[in-house]
Each structure stands twice: as structure tokens, then as C-alpha cells.
Design a protein around this motif. Structure first.
Motif, PDB file in Angstrom:
ATOM      1  N   LEU A  14       0.857  -1.189   0.000  1.00 41.82           N
ATOM      2  CA  LEU A  14       0.000   0.000   0.000  1.00 41.82           C
ATOM      3  C   LEU A  14       0.885   1.228   0.000  1.00 41.82           C
ATOM      4  O   LEU A  14       1.705   1.407   0.885  1.00 41.82           O
ATOM      5  N   SER A  16       0.777   5.527  -0.498  1.00 37.63           N
ATOM      6  CA  SER A  16      -0.157   6.635  -0.461  1.00 37.63           C
ATOM      7  C   SER A  16       0.590   7.942  -0.562  1.00 37.63           C
ATOM      8  O   SER A  16       1.780   8.021  -0.270  1.00 37.63           O
ATOM      9  N   LEU A  49      -5.489   2.704   6.703  1.00 35.51           N
ATOM     10  CA  LEU A  49      -6.093   1.809   5.716  1.00 35.51           C
ATOM     11  C   LEU A  49      -5.402   0.454   5.587  1.00 35.51           C
ATOM     12  O   LEU A  49      -6.046  -0.525   5.214  1.00 35.51           O
ATOM     13  N   ILE A  53      -7.520  -3.392   4.520  1.00 37.04           N
ATOM     14  CA  ILE A  53      -7.510  -4.059   3.214  1.00 37.04           C
ATOM     15  C   ILE A  53      -7.166  -5.531   3.402  1.00 37.04           C
ATOM     16  O   ILE A  53      -6.234  -5.878   4.115  1.00 37.04           O
ATOM     17  N   VAL A  63      -1.538  -1.345  -4.184  1.00 44.63           N
ATOM     18  CA  VAL A  63      -2.638  -0.390  -4.222  1.00 44.63           C
ATOM     19  C   VAL A  63      -2.033   0.983  -3.949  1.00 44.63           C
ATOM     20  O   VAL A  63      -1.383   1.188  -2.935  1.00 44.63           O
ATOM     21  N   ILE A  65      -2.817   4.900  -3.386  1.00 46.30           N
ATOM     22  CA  ILE A  65      -3.862   5.837  -2.999  1.00 46.30           C
ATOM     23  C   ILE A  65      -3.247   7.229  -2.988  1.00 46.30           C
ATOM     24  O   ILE A  65      -2.306   7.484  -2.250  1.00 46.30           O
ATOM     25  N   ALA A  84     -10.474   8.327   0.898  1.00 47.59           N
ATOM     26  CA  ALA A  84      -9.777   7.146   0.374  1.00 47.59           C
ATOM     27  C   ALA A  84     -10.531   5.866   0.702  1.00 47.59           C
ATOM     28  O   ALA A  84     -10.628   4.956  -0.127  1.00 47.59           O
ATOM     29  N   SER A  85     -11.099   5.777   1.892  1.00 45.31           N
ATOM     30  CA  SER A  85     -11.861   4.594   2.276  1.00 45.31           C
ATOM     31  C   SER A  85     -13.094   4.433   1.387  1.00 45.31           C
ATOM     32  O   SER A  85     -13.405   3.333   0.932  1.00 45.31           O
ATOM     33  N   LEU A  88     -11.918   3.260  -2.045  1.00 41.30           N
ATOM     34  CA  LEU A  88     -11.598   1.828  -2.064  1.00 41.30           C
ATOM     35  C   LEU A  88     -12.875   0.990  -2.136  1.00 41.30           C
ATOM     36  O   LEU A  88     -12.964   0.025  -2.909  1.00 41.30           O
ATOM     37  N   VAL A  93     -12.419  -2.792  -3.890  1.00 40.32           N
ATOM     38  CA  VAL A  93     -11.267  -3.395  -3.202  1.00 40.32           C
ATOM     39  C   VAL A  93     -11.794  -4.047  -1.928  1.00 40.32           C
ATOM     40  O   VAL A  93     -12.469  -3.399  -1.126  1.00 40.32           O
ATOM     41  N   CYS A  95     -12.232  -5.153   1.607  1.00 40.15           N
ATOM     42  CA  CYS A  95     -11.772  -4.634   2.892  1.00 40.15           C
ATOM     43  C   CYS A  95     -12.587  -5.268   4.013  1.00 40.15           C
ATOM     44  O   CYS A  95     -13.708  -5.723   3.790  1.00 40.15           O
TER      45      CYS A  95
END
Length: 186
Positions: A14, A16, A49, A53, A63, A65, A84-85, A88, A93, A95
Motif C-alpha cells: 500500500l 499513499s 487503511l 484491506i 494499491v 492511494i 480514500a476509504s 476503495l 477493493v 476490505c
């Protein structure tokens, strides 16, 4: 005992990042370094996050972000996590839950303020940031700065958690409305 020669799956990575909108920058054509606030926000995104995930579903996947902040008036970290949540979830995606986030500041002669503005943060003597999974239960990250006694810390965490619950309901309503709109047009 036999050993398997098959390689272990590489877990999801991940990454970001956050940036202020180019319209908010003074030199649009000149590349610029990432600011401390952008780095802090990107770190908050990762911490909030990554636990949510389902990484085992995405072996050998990355991923990315990236969030662009158009107007910064305070509580950007929480707003970026919320956006962002939702993105996703909207992208499909997998989660464990939607992550909601909220921050609060302890402002002298005022008390604990949820979703503080930049001015309230500047005046504060303590900050709390919470990201949590409201349906599954549990924090994904908490950050407390300043000097708090145990009771004040618990009260601030409870206030931020209540803010997360309200944001969670808003995100779920928006996702529901978006999926209903997508289903009607398909």
C-alpha cells in the motif's frame, strides 16, 4: 518432512500520497518537494487503511492511494482517510470494513472540539486522531499528542470515536446511493 519450493505470496503493498491542488501552489510549473503536512497525511492514510484491506486477497499487488487536497482548512488527515476509504469501497477493493476517521483538539477555555479548523489546532494544547472500523469494531490507528491525563484521553477518544460513527453512517449512505444509481443506469 518435505519443504515446498513454491514461493510464498508477496503481500499487498500500500502506497499513499497527498498533494495540495496545483491551483493552491504558487509555482505551478515548478516541481516541488513534498511538504511535512503532505507526508504526515500520507502516513496517516497508510496507518489507517493498511489494517483494513484484505491483503491475502491481493498477493503480488500494489494499491496506490493518492489524494489531492483542494481546500485545506483543518482536519485534512481525517478527510483524506474518509475519501480514500470510500474510494476503495467504490472501486470494489475487498476490505474488512469501511474506515472512518475523526480528529479533535483540546482548545483552552473552549474544551474538546471535533473536526478542528487550522485556527483551533493552532490554539490547541492537545490533539487526538482516530481511525476505526465501526461495524467490525476496533481502531485501525490512534494518535494522541499533547499532555493528557487518563480521563481526558478517554473522553477525547470517545468523542473522536463518536465522530467516526457519524462519518461512517454518512459514507455508507453515500456508497448505498452511488450503488443504487449505478444499478439503475446499468
Amino acid at each position: 518432512p518435505s519443504t515446498s519450493s513454491a514461493p510464498l505470496p508477496v503481500p499487498l503493498t500500500l502506497s499513499s500520497g497527498t498533494r495540495k491542488s496545483p491551483a493552491r501552489c504558487t509555482a505551478r510549473d515548478t516541481p516541488r518537494a513534498t511538504t511535512a503536512a503532505e507526508s504526515r497525511c500520507a502516513d496517516a492514510l497508510r496507518r489507517a487503511l493498511a489494517p483494513v484491506i484484505l491483503t491475502e486477497t491481493f498477493a503480488k499487488t500494489q494499491v496506490d492511494i493518492y489524494v489531492t487536497v483542494i481546500d485545506a482548512r483543518g482536519s485534512e488527515d481525517a478527510a483524506c482517510v474518509l475519501a480514500a476509504s470510500a474510494a476503495l469501497a467504490r472501486a470494489g477493493v475487498e476490505c474488512r470494513d469501511v474506515t472512518s476517521a475523526c480528529s479533535c483538539a483540546r482548545v483552552p477555555n473552549v474544551g474538546v472540539v471535533l473536526d478542528p479548523t487550522q485556527d483551533e489546532v493552532a490554539q490547541s494544547d492537545g490533539l487526538v486522531f482516530v481511525a476505526q472500523m465501526c461495524k467490525v469494531g476496533g481502531y485501525t490507528t490512534t494518535e494522541v499528542s499533547g499532555r493528557w491525563d487518563a480521563d481526558a484521553t478517554a473522553a477525547a477518544l470517545d468523542a473522536a470515536s463518536a465522530g467516526c460513527q457519524r462519518f461512517d453512517a454518512t459514507i455508507r449512505d453515500a456508497l448505498r446511493a452511488a450503488s443504487e444509481g449505478r444499478g439503475a443506469s446499468a
